[in-house]
Design an enzyme around this catalytic site. Structure first.
Site, short mmCIF file in Angstrom:
data_model
loop_
_atom_site.label_atom_id
_atom_site.label_comp_id
_atom_site.label_asym_id
_atom_site.label_seq_id
_atom_site.Cartn_x
_atom_site.Cartn_y
_atom_site.Cartn_z
N PRO A 84 -24.86 -59.67 15.10
CG PRO A 84 -25.62 -57.86 16.35
CD PRO A 84 -25.72 -58.49 15.02
CD GLU A 85 -23.21 -65.57 14.67
OE1 GLU A 85 -22.82 -66.63 15.20
OE2 GLU A 85 -23.03 -65.32 13.47
#
Length: 267
Positions: free
Chosen positions: A2-3
């Site tokens: 997850p960015e």
DNA sequence: CACGCCTCCTGTGCGC
DNA sequence: TGCGCACAGGAGGCGT
């Protein structure tokens, strides 16, 4: 994985569900193998959630009594309502008779309660660079920071100090779009402007598609993001570059897999 | 202070 | 079929 776009997609699903809810009880893994996985999480009991904001890859939920719940998905974290399996590391029971499960197979995520704005125990949050999709992300300031560092440009992007929320996927994508070699230590003004624009474009487009699901990222409703098929560089080593048709190359940089086009992306 | 390397975790996928 | 190993990766710690 997850960015910023993945975290923002989770935040958008979570916010309407959690805003105004009171937390009746909390449970977390009593023997966390990572010492700082859950810090002061018990303080959430009895508190009301004011909403959910985001800074970089951190979600920040203001609580009453001057507290804040800081949420980080790490690499494999996800939130699901009423969910249970062996990888659920923490759970919050809400006053609408539902429970929010925090699932995190690799234990890189965190749930931490702090006094509002006091991020001493979360140095990455305290030293976080500007939000890329806000006016705080100034092209001249960004160019100046790039000029000041001696690091190769990609590890510098991953440090979160010049801009918040860019991880391995979107660093490769933005550098490809701006035609900058990931190892480059000299990024002049014009190329810094190009990279500034590329970061904004790449992140905004990924948010539109609710993030990239490469393997296991999922949102609160269990669905995958739709951005994976639009990736140009990340995970596409050996495939032809969409600009010049020459094969993309993969190298290790700062211990991270890095894919780029040796023809288009010059130092 | 800043840079760069190592570590934390565990599941997956590959080669032999 | 099974074993061992590299790899994935955000952040934190530590040595230089």
């Amino acid at each position: 994985m997850p960015e910023l776009p993945e975290v923002e997609s989770v935040r958008r699903q979570l916010a309407p569900e959690l805003g105004g809810r009171r937390i009746l009880d909390a449970w977390w893994d009593p023997i966390p193998s990572v010492p700082r996985e859950f810090v002061d999480l018990g303080l959430v009991v009895g508190r009301t959630i004011g909403g959910i904001g985001r800074r970089g890859k951190f979600m920040i939920a203001p609580l009453d009594e001057g507290l804040e719940l800081i949420l980080h998905l790490g690499m494999s974290g996800s939130f699901r309502f009423g969910f249970d399996d062996p990888y659920v590391r923490a759970r919050l029971w809400l006053d609408d008779h539902r429970s929010l499960a925090f699932r995190d197979p690799r234990r890189f995520g965190r749930m931490v309660v702090v006094r509002r704005g006091e991020y001493g125990r979360i140095p990455a949050l305290a030293a976080l660079g500007p939000e890329p999709l806000s006016d705080d992300f100034d092209p001249d300031e960004f160019a100046a920071r790039l000029q000041r560092t001696s690091s190769p440009v990609k590890p510098f992007l991953l440090s979160q100090r010049a801009v918040a929320g860019v991880g391995n996927i979107y660093a490769d994508e933005a550098l490809w779009q701006a035609r900058i070699h990931p190892v480059s230590r000299r990024v002049g003004r014009d190329r810094a402007y190009a990279l500034h624009g590329a970061i904004k474009e790449v992140l905004a487009a990924a948010i539109e598609r609710e993030g990239t699901t490469f393997r296991d990222f999922q949102m609160v409703n269990g669905e995958a993001g739709r951005n994976a098929t639009f990736l140009v560089a990340y995970g596409r080593a050996g495939h032809p570059c969409p600009r010049c048709e020459k094969p993309l190359r993969k190298i290790a940089l700062g211990g991270r897999g890095t894919t780029y086009c040796p023809h288009c992306q010059r130092r």
